[in-house]
Design an enzyme around this catalytic site. Structure first.
Site, short mmCIF file in Angstrom:
data_model
loop_
_atom_site.label_atom_id
_atom_site.label_comp_id
_atom_site.label_asym_id
_atom_site.label_seq_id
_atom_site.Cartn_x
_atom_site.Cartn_y
_atom_site.Cartn_z
N GLY A 1 9.01 -42.05 20.71
CA GLY A 1 10.47 -41.16 20.09
C GLY A 1 11.44 -41.62 21.10
N ASP A 2 13.05 -41.58 20.39
CA ASP A 2 13.53 -42.08 21.09
C ASP A 2 14.66 -40.47 20.67
OD1 ASP A 2 14.76 -43.60 23.82
OD2 ASP A 2 16.47 -43.00 21.98
N GLN A 3 15.44 -39.87 21.84
CA GLN A 3 16.74 -39.57 20.77
C GLN A 3 17.85 -39.85 21.81
OE1 GLN A 3 17.54 -34.90 22.47
NE2 GLN A 3 16.84 -34.60 20.63
#
Length: 198
Positions: free
Chosen positions: A74-76
């Protein structure tokens, strides 16, 4: 035998969200050079949402090459008018970021990729929009003092589940995605794969 779920992340909030939803996941730090990857993406003019997706995929694939099971990367990224904003390096930078956000709407490009056997098998992008109310200098100073250095671990210098709620006049989008993990689509995929009962 059920597939093992592996979280390719050192993020405490993502681990907590999964555990709270009843998903047993082994956390493995992906050990990728995120700064170098981001610099490369930005030099090529890649859109902020694509940068987040590429980083999520990079993490998932890296861990998936060494671990069996479903590996979640995941990445934001915070997208302010087309510019990717990174986590503030110190409290002065956090204050500077909050001044820039004041009175404006930004998006959180929250990407998630699942890899299996070193290949991506599922991906999802969620883009909640958050409108920051006009912030006064005294408020910014008081807020950062009260919130403490924990704000440096977050891309927007806020935690919505805490004092950060005071920053906003409007929020559109999924709460879990704001916290860093599009949980509902992820749970749905885990049900499809038989990891969770349907």
């Amino acid at each position: 035998m059920s597939l093992e779920v592996v979280l390719a992340s050192g993020s405490e909030s993502r681990r907590t969200l999964l555990a709270g939803a009843g998903v047993e996941a082994v956390a493995v730090k992906p050990n990728v050079d995120e700064e170098a990857a981001k610099a490369s993406y930005r030099a090529s003019g890649m859109r902020v949402s694509d940068q987040a997706m590429q980083l999520a995929e990079l993490k998932a694939i890296k861990v998936s090459r060494a671990r069996d099971g479903l590996v979640i990367g995941g990445d934001q990224m915070l997208n302010l008018e087309g510019e990717a904003m990174d986590k503030p390096a110190n409290m002065a930078e956090a204050a500077s970021h909050l001044r820039r956000f004041s009175g404006k709407t930004h998006r959180l490009e929250t990407a998630i990729v699942i890899a299996e056997g070193g290949e991506p098998v599922w991906r999802h992008l969620s883009t909640p929009k958050l409108t920051v109310r006009p912030l006064s200098e005294p408020f910014i100073e008081t807020y950062l003092e009260a919130a403490g250095p924990g704000v440096l671990k977050t891309v927007g210098a806020y935690q919505l589940e805490g004092l950060g709620a005071q920053l906003f006049s409007r929020i559109e989008g999924d709460y879990f995605s704001i916290l860093g993990l599009p949980l509902l689509p992820l749970l749905d995929y885990l049900r499809v794969r038989g990891v969770l009962s349907s």
